[in-house]
Structure formats: structure tokens, C-alpha cells
Write an enzyme that holds these catalytic residues in place. Structure first.
Site, mmCIF file in Angstrom:
data_model
loop_
_atom_site.group_PDB
_atom_site.id
_atom_site.type_symbol
_atom_site.label_atom_id
_atom_site.label_comp_id
_atom_site.label_asym_id
_atom_site.label_seq_id
_atom_site.Cartn_x
_atom_site.Cartn_y
_atom_site.Cartn_z
ATOM 1 N N LYS A 105 -7.537 -10.415 7.948
ATOM 2 C CA LYS A 105 -6.763 -9.441 7.165
ATOM 3 C C LYS A 105 -5.858 -10.204 6.214
ATOM 4 O O LYS A 105 -5.515 -11.370 6.472
ATOM 5 C CB LYS A 105 -5.903 -8.578 8.102
HETATM 6 P P1 NAD Z 1 -4.181 4.684 0.887
HETATM 7 O O1 NAD Z 1 -3.233 3.792 0.170
HETATM 8 O O2 NAD Z 1 -5.377 5.200 0.160
HETATM 9 O O3 NAD Z 1 -3.396 5.954 1.473
HETATM 10 C C1 NAD Z 1 -2.258 5.808 2.283
HETATM 11 C C2 NAD Z 1 -1.677 7.200 2.489
HETATM 12 O O4 NAD Z 1 -0.569 7.096 3.407
HETATM 13 C C3 NAD Z 1 -1.118 7.823 1.212
HETATM 14 O O5 NAD Z 1 -1.401 9.209 1.200
HETATM 15 C C4 NAD Z 1 0.381 7.607 1.367
HETATM 16 O O6 NAD Z 1 1.144 8.559 0.655
HETATM 17 C C5 NAD Z 1 0.552 7.770 2.857
HETATM 18 N N1 NAD Z 1 1.796 7.203 3.356
HETATM 19 C C6 NAD Z 1 2.350 5.993 3.055
HETATM 20 N N2 NAD Z 1 3.531 5.863 3.688
HETATM 21 C C7 NAD Z 1 3.715 6.992 4.392
HETATM 22 C C8 NAD Z 1 4.752 7.456 5.237
HETATM 23 N N3 NAD Z 1 5.825 6.708 5.485
HETATM 24 N N4 NAD Z 1 4.622 8.686 5.808
HETATM 25 C C9 NAD Z 1 3.538 9.459 5.556
HETATM 26 N N5 NAD Z 1 2.530 9.068 4.761
HETATM 27 C C10 NAD Z 1 2.618 7.856 4.181
HETATM 28 O O7 NAD Z 1 -4.592 3.894 2.209
HETATM 29 P P2 NAD Z 1 -5.898 4.102 3.089
HETATM 30 O O8 NAD Z 1 -6.925 3.154 2.605
HETATM 31 O O9 NAD Z 1 -6.202 5.552 3.200
HETATM 32 O O10 NAD Z 1 -5.385 3.535 4.497
HETATM 33 C C11 NAD Z 1 -4.664 4.347 5.415
HETATM 34 C C12 NAD Z 1 -4.732 3.717 6.784
HETATM 35 O O11 NAD Z 1 -6.105 3.585 7.162
HETATM 36 C C13 NAD Z 1 -4.155 2.308 6.903
HETATM 37 O O12 NAD Z 1 -3.632 2.153 8.220
HETATM 38 C C14 NAD Z 1 -5.363 1.416 6.751
HETATM 39 O O13 NAD Z 1 -5.179 0.146 7.346
HETATM 40 C C15 NAD Z 1 -6.379 2.238 7.499
HETATM 41 N N6 NAD Z 1 -7.772 1.930 7.166
HETATM 42 C C16 NAD Z 1 -8.244 2.023 5.897
HETATM 43 C C17 NAD Z 1 -9.587 1.758 5.647
HETATM 44 C C18 NAD Z 1 -10.188 1.913 4.268
HETATM 45 O O14 NAD Z 1 -11.414 1.742 4.150
HETATM 46 N N7 NAD Z 1 -9.429 2.294 3.263
HETATM 47 C C19 NAD Z 1 -10.439 1.352 6.688
HETATM 48 C C20 NAD Z 1 -9.917 1.273 7.977
HETATM 49 C C21 NAD Z 1 -8.585 1.566 8.203
#
Ligand code: NAD
Length: 436
Positions: A126
Site C-alpha cells: 500500500k
Molecule cells: P473515494 O475517495 O472514491 O470515496 C470516499 C468517500 O468517503 C467519499 O464519498 C467521501 O466523501 C467519504 N468520506 C471521507 N471522509 C468521510 C468522513 N469523515 N465521514 C463520512 N464519509 C467520508 O474512495 P473509495 O475508493 O470509494 O474508497 C473508500 C474505502 O474503500 C476506503 O477505505 C478504501 O481503502 C476502500 N477500498 C477502495 C477500493 C477501490 O477500488 N476504490 C478497493 C478496496 C477498498
């Protein structure tokens, strides 16, 4: 050992001095506790368990850039390879103002577990930069990304460690990373990152893959607990790549998405939010805040919303001892990485709420990243239907195997996923042996 026995071994946080309090340990401490819980199930492989408790490599880099106003700014960046016993490191890159080395260590370890849980030939890695990218112009963001990529260039590569998008990083950032690495190598290396634009060797279906995986395991888990998705009420925290797509797919399947929270606020509608309209609102305004066809809720009330399925899909340590008692859902599907603290996990378990853990629930993204990497190597690209069908098959098979282990050992799905994954990682470790 049953999970309730295991959980009884963990005292509630208010009984413990703060330095031992699991709620204060942070993501790496949480991960270590998860490893402790799985160790009794590893048999003779437990002699290798120490390997899981420390990252193989951790690199801290200074990322200096010139801002548009001519001044210099320095940001701290990280790339951690937790384990590469089963293949090259694989895991996303996060740009966020709260990123720390310990957080990136935990996220890299969860990638090792996740990749092994769905049996991908990858280890775990990561990366991240401690920066609020919303404060940077596009030019500044590009310079930041390129300098960071150059600095971690000593670790990454198509057969060494393959980054991908995570919080606040996207296809464009992957394109800049691929280009920077390729320029330094003197040859186009499309397999150095995944989650790229389609025009640069990205895979169809990658953007939706994590949300699709969340939806797929959600469907499987719902069947096991006799929950009809078409009648289910859903609450989603985080409405980005993961939460937004998962909400869309659940809504398309007939579920009612009643509440969504993001960094800007919380919106609620008992009869169901119009998910496509909310996605449109977010793409125009940057947040769910101000979405007129819904009620606005104080953020703290989100956890107590009346729903059947709760999907945390934002950041880690969101479900804690202070809100786990309020949750009304029958199951929690962890779209985010590490959203539930161990203490909250115990509370949910005691209350009979099924938790589908991150290490299987959000593995869809890395699964299609694996497809992208394979397609880049062979320069032969698959159709979206083929990709989605393979994704769904892998997720279903992995979930079924984990459910069976959970049944057999009477443990939570999280511990079952760790049993499956850590066994695979340590078997590979044992077969390879120690060098020298
Ligand atoms: P993203 O940046 O597309 O979206 C993040 C979302 O979280 C946004 O809607 C943002 O407004 C919200 N957010 C941020 N801070 C917040 C808070 N304090 N309270 C409430 N909402 C809040 O990110 P993503 O890619 O959707 O990732 C989200 C989670 O999923 C992370 O933990 C990431 O590690 C995990 N993840 C992502 C992927 C991927 O393929 N994108 C894969 C596996 C895991």
C-alpha cells in the site's frame, strides 16, 4: 476455540489503560489483534506467524513540489510492502491529510490477507501521501504524483509491486504514475499500475469492480441469513467509488437505499433515495450535502438509522464501541478497509449482527486489478461481460469457502477469512523457506 471465547479474551476498552486500549491502537494495532485471534487456528504454520506481524519493507519518501505561486511544499509519502511470499506486492495509493506510516502498514497487511483470501497470486502492499489533494491545483497534483512515483520507483514495477487507486486517487493519477515510471524505465510499462484509463491498458469493469464485489458478497450473505435483498433497507457511509457503485447496484436489485453519509453530511429518505440522482448531485457539488429531495440528518444519527444492511465505505475506525450498540442493521458489509474496531466487532457479534469483513467484501477491486494486470501482460483484452462473470465467480467461490470455515470452527467471518488467507500466505512462506 469459539469466537465468543476469543472475544471474551479481549477486555472492553474502558477497562484498559489507554496504551492497551484497542480503540486507541490505530489500524496497525487492530491488524495485530486480528492476527492474534487467528494464530490458534494456524496449526504448525503458527511458527511462521511473526512474518505477518511486521512489514517486509517500508519506505518513507520526501515529496517536494513547486506550487503554482512559486513557493516550495514538502509532503511525506510512503510505500509499504507487507508480504510478497505469494507474488508481487499489490495495493492502492491513498492521498489524504491523515495518512500515516502506521495506517499504510495496516492497509498493506490487509492487502496481503485480501489477495490470499481470494487466491490472487499477489502479496500485499500500500502507499500514500499525507496531503489534502482538494487544496492542490491539477498541475500541482500532477507534479506531486510524478515526484512520488519517481521516489518509490526503487520498489515498484510490473513484477515487483503494482499500485492502484484508493481514497482520493483515480484513473488520471494512475495514468501519471504509469507515464512517470515508463519515462524512467525508457519503455512503456502498462502493467506497473492498475485502475488505469481504458485507453492506456485499463480494464473494462475495473471502476465498478469493488462496488460490484460488495454487492455480490452482500447477496450471498443475505441468502445465508434469509434476507430478501428486494425488501432490504440500506445505509451507506461513503459515496465515492465503492459506496456509490454498491448503492447503485443494490438499488438496481430493488433494495431501498435510505441513508447516505459522506464527508459533507448525511441525507436520509425513509421511502428510498433516488441513487442515480444523488450520484449526479455528488458529481456536480462534490458531496451529498444539499440534496434537496431528502432530509438532512445530524452526522451522529447515521449509525442509528433503521436499516437491514449497513455499508461503511469511507475510512477506517468508523464503527466503534461508542456507536456499535446503536446499529439496527442485520448485517454490516465492510466496503472500506478497517471500518470496524475490534471492540465494535465483538459488540456486533454479541448482538447477532453479521459482519462481512473488508478482506473479502471489498476484494472485487483487486480481483479486477489482477485481470487488468494479466490483460496488460498478454496485450489481449476481455469483454466487460467476461470480466464481470469471472469477478462474480471468484467472489462467490471465495465467500462460500470462508462461510464453510466460519461454520466449521464456529468463528466470525473475519476470523474465517484470516484463517484461509494466513494459511495460504504461511504455506507459501514455508515452501519458499528462509534465505539465506
Ligand atoms: P473515494 O475517495 O472514491 O470515496 C470516499 C468517500 O468517503 C467519499 O464519498 C467521501 O466523501 C467519504 N468520506 C471521507 N471522509 C468521510 C468522513 N469523515 N465521514 C463520512 N464519509 C467520508 O474512495 P473509495 O475508493 O470509494 O474508497 C473508500 C474505502 O474503500 C476506503 O477505505 C478504501 O481503502 C476502500 N477500498 C477502495 C477500493 C477501490 O477500488 N476504490 C478497493 C478496496 C477498498
Amino acid at each position: 476455540m469459539s469466537n465468543s471465547n476469543a472475544s471474551n479474551a479481549f477486555k472492553r476498552s474502558h477497562d484498559l489503560p489507554s496504551y492497551l486500549n484497542p480503540e486507541h491502537l490505530g489500524p496497525w494495532g487492530i491488524y495485530l489483534q486480528q492476527v492474534e485471534r487467528v494464530t490458534p487456528y494456524l496449526g504448525s504454520l503458527s511458527r511462521w506467524v511473526e512474518t505477518l506481524k511486521r512489514p517486509k519493507r517500508a519506505l518513507i519518501v520526501d515529496v517536494p513540489i513547486e506550487l503554482d505561486n512559486g513557493t516550495m511544499a514538502h509532503f511525506e509519502g510512503y510505500r509499504v510492502q507487507h508480504n510478497t511470499s505469494r507474488g508481487p506486492g499489490k495495493g492502492g495509493v491513498r492521498f489524504h491529510q491523515d495518512v500515516t506510516l502506521s495506517e499504510v502498514m495496516a492497509l498493506s497487511a490487509w492487502m496481503s490477507v485480501k489477495n490470499a483470501a481470494v487466491n490472487l497470486p499477489f502479496g500485499g502492499a500500500k502507499g500514500g501521501i499525507r496531503v489534502d489533494p482538494k487544496t492542490l491545483s491539477r498541475g500541482e497534483l500532477e507534479r506531486l504524483t510524478r515526484r512520488y512515483t519517481s521516489e518509490i520507483g526503487i520498489l515498484i514495477g510490473p513484477t515487483k509491486d503494482i499500485p492502484a487507486p484508493d481514497v482520493n486517487t483515480n484513473e488520471q493519477i494512475m495514468a501519471w504514475m504509469m507515464d512517470t515510471y515508463s519515462m524512467n524505465e525508457g519503455a512503456t510499462a502498462s502493467g506497473v499500475v492498475t485502475g488505469k484509463p481504458i485507453a492506456l491498458g485499463g480494464s473494462l469493469g475495473r471502476r465498478e469492480a469493488t462496488g460490484r464485489g460488495v454487492y455480490t458478497v452482500g447477496q450471498e450473505a443475505a441468502q445465508h441469513i434469509g434476507l430478501d435483498i428486494t425488501q432490504a433497507k440500506i445505509a451507506v457511509q461513503g459515496f465515492g467509488n465503492v459506496g456509490g457503485i454498491a448503492a447503485k447496484l443494490f438499488a438496481q436489485a430493488g433494495a431501498t437505499v435510505v441513508a447516505v453519509q459522506d464527508h459533507g453530511g448525511t441525507v436520509y429518505k425513509a421511502s428510498g433515495l433516488d441513487v442515480p440522482a444523488l450520484l449526479q448531485h455528488v458529481s456536480q457539488h462534490g458531496s451529498v450535502k444539499g440534496f434537496a429531495p431528502a432530509e438532512t440528518l445530524p452526522d451522529g444519527q447515521f449509525w442509528a438509522v433503521d436499516c437491514d444492511i449497513l455499508i461503511p465505505a469511507a475510512l477506517e475506525q468508523q464503527i466503534t464501541a461508542s456507536n456499535a450498540d446503536q446499529i439496527k442493521a442485520r448485517m454490516v458489509i465492510e466496503g472500506a478497509n478497517g471500518p470496524t474496531t475490534p471492540e465494535a466487532d465483538d459488540i456486533l457479534h454479541e448482538r447477532g449482527i453479521l459482519v462481512v469483513p473488508d478482506v473479502i467484501a471489498n476484494a472485487g477491486g483487486v480481483t479486477v486489478s489482477y485481470f487488468e494486470w494479466v490483460q496488460d501482460f498478454s496485450s489481449f483484452f476481455w469483454s466487460e461481460d467476461e470480466i464481470n462473470a469471472r469477478l462474480v465467480r471468484i467472489m462467490r467461490e471465495a465467500f462460500a469457502a470462508i462461510w464453510q470455515v466460519s461454520d466449521e470452527h464456529r468463528v466470525s467471518l473475519r476470523t474465517a477469512t484470516f484463517i484461509v488467507a494466513c494459511t495460504r500466505i504461511l504455506q507459501a512462506r514455508e515452501l519458499r523457506g528462509l534465505y539465506p
